[in-house]
Design a protein around this motif. Structure first.
Motif, PDB file in Angstrom:
ATOM      1  N   VAL A  57      20.487  12.645  -8.016  1.00  0.00           N
ATOM      2  CA  VAL A  57      21.712  12.645  -7.207  1.00  0.00           C
ATOM      3  C   VAL A  57      21.496  11.810  -5.938  1.00  0.00           C
ATOM      4  O   VAL A  57      22.373  11.042  -5.531  1.00  0.00           O
ATOM      5  CB  VAL A  57      22.158  14.083  -6.875  1.00  0.00           C
ATOM      6  N   ALA A  58      20.320  11.932  -5.327  1.00  0.00           N
ATOM      7  CA  ALA A  58      20.023  11.146  -4.121  1.00  0.00           C
ATOM      8  C   ALA A  58      19.987   9.647  -4.428  1.00  0.00           C
ATOM      9  O   ALA A  58      20.520   8.839  -3.652  1.00  0.00           O
ATOM     10  CB  ALA A  58      18.698  11.596  -3.523  1.00  0.00           C
ATOM     11  N   ALA A 114      14.937  21.218 -10.901  1.00  0.00           N
ATOM     12  CA  ALA A 114      15.632  21.102  -9.603  1.00  0.00           C
ATOM     13  C   ALA A 114      15.254  19.791  -8.901  1.00  0.00           C
ATOM     14  O   ALA A 114      16.116  19.109  -8.327  1.00  0.00           O
ATOM     15  CB  ALA A 114      15.299  22.298  -8.720  1.00  0.00           C
ATOM     16  N   PHE A 115      13.981  19.428  -8.960  1.00  0.00           N
ATOM     17  CA  PHE A 115      13.534  18.175  -8.356  1.00  0.00           C
ATOM     18  C   PHE A 115      14.218  16.983  -9.020  1.00  0.00           C
ATOM     19  O   PHE A 115      14.679  16.057  -8.345  1.00  0.00           O
ATOM     20  CB  PHE A 115      12.004  18.047  -8.469  1.00  0.00           C
ATOM     21  N   VAL A 129      21.552  13.598 -14.852  1.00  0.00           N
ATOM     22  CA  VAL A 129      21.991  14.709 -13.998  1.00  0.00           C
ATOM     23  C   VAL A 129      22.723  15.756 -14.839  1.00  0.00           C
ATOM     24  O   VAL A 129      22.482  16.959 -14.702  1.00  0.00           O
ATOM     25  CB  VAL A 129      22.878  14.205 -12.832  1.00  0.00           C
ATOM     26  N   ILE A 130      23.598  15.306 -15.725  1.00  0.00           N
ATOM     27  CA  ILE A 130      24.337  16.238 -16.590  1.00  0.00           C
ATOM     28  C   ILE A 130      23.372  17.016 -17.487  1.00  0.00           C
ATOM     29  O   ILE A 130      23.474  18.245 -17.622  1.00  0.00           O
ATOM     30  CB  ILE A 130      25.394  15.487 -17.425  1.00  0.00           C
ATOM     31  N   TRP A 180      19.326  23.456 -16.384  1.00  0.00           N
ATOM     32  CA  TRP A 180      19.212  24.421 -15.279  1.00  0.00           C
ATOM     33  C   TRP A 180      19.996  25.705 -15.593  1.00  0.00           C
ATOM     34  O   TRP A 180      19.483  26.808 -15.439  1.00  0.00           O
ATOM     35  CB  TRP A 180      19.719  23.791 -13.986  1.00  0.00           C
ATOM     36  N   PHE A 181      21.236  25.532 -16.047  1.00  0.00           N
ATOM     37  CA  PHE A 181      22.077  26.704 -16.301  1.00  0.00           C
ATOM     38  C   PHE A 181      21.742  27.400 -17.621  1.00  0.00           C
ATOM     39  O   PHE A 181      22.009  28.585 -17.784  1.00  0.00           O
ATOM     40  CB  PHE A 181      23.556  26.325 -16.254  1.00  0.00           C
ATOM     41  N   MET A 182      21.164  26.674 -18.543  1.00  0.00           N
ATOM     42  CA  MET A 182      20.809  27.251 -19.840  1.00  0.00           C
ATOM     43  C   MET A 182      19.299  27.515 -19.916  1.00  0.00           C
ATOM     44  O   MET A 182      18.767  27.704 -20.998  1.00  0.00           O
ATOM     45  CB  MET A 182      21.214  26.296 -20.975  1.00  0.00           C
TER      46      MET A 182
END
Length: 142
Positions: free
Chosen positions: A58-59, A51-52, A29-30, A36-38
């Protein structure tokens, strides 16, 4: 077995190899959030796949921490579906092998993922800790 009997069992809880699974999911996740942000030229996955991956991991973590009874099956589905999508849509996996490559390196990546996923599936289905914690059942001696 009842929920009280399961909680009293020595194998109840998120211990043992499940710590490793949950740690890997947290690290994933990290890493995915960082991607995602980079997001940019360094990413070889489409943004929707990142995103998936984030939402699925997380789920699965949430289901595990809440001790949802269908956690093992949910985790198995996430492993196989997420892996299939990654193998199919990652830019690295779509590139053709080089002209001098005797063996396509994607073969090792795919085979490694299949073996890893099969072992993890087997563990999630047969582990005494998983069965006691999430299914409230134990294997009866023969």
């Amino acid at each position: 077995m009842s929920e009280e009997a399961a909680k009293a069992h020595p194998r109840y809880g998120l211990g043992g190899w499940l710590y490793v699974l949950f740690a890997v999911l947290c690290i994933s996740v990290i890493a995915d959030m960082t991607e995602w942000f980079m997001y940019g030229e360094g990413s070889d996955r489409p943004r929707w796949l990142v995103a998936f991956s984030i939402s699925t991991n997380v789920a699965v973590l949430t289901a595990g921490f809440l001790r949802w009874p269908w956690f093992p099956e949910f985790a198995i589905a996430a492993i196989w579906i997420g892996g299939a999508l990654s193998l199919g849509f990652t830019a690295h996996m779509q590139m053709p092998a080089g002209p001098g490559d005797p063996i396509d390196p994607r073969t090792f990546h795919t085979a490694g993922y299949i073996v890893f996923s099969a072992v993890l599936t087997w563990l999630l289905l047969t582990s005494e800790r998983v069965n006691v914690t999430f299914k409230h059942r134990i294997k009866t001696p023969a």
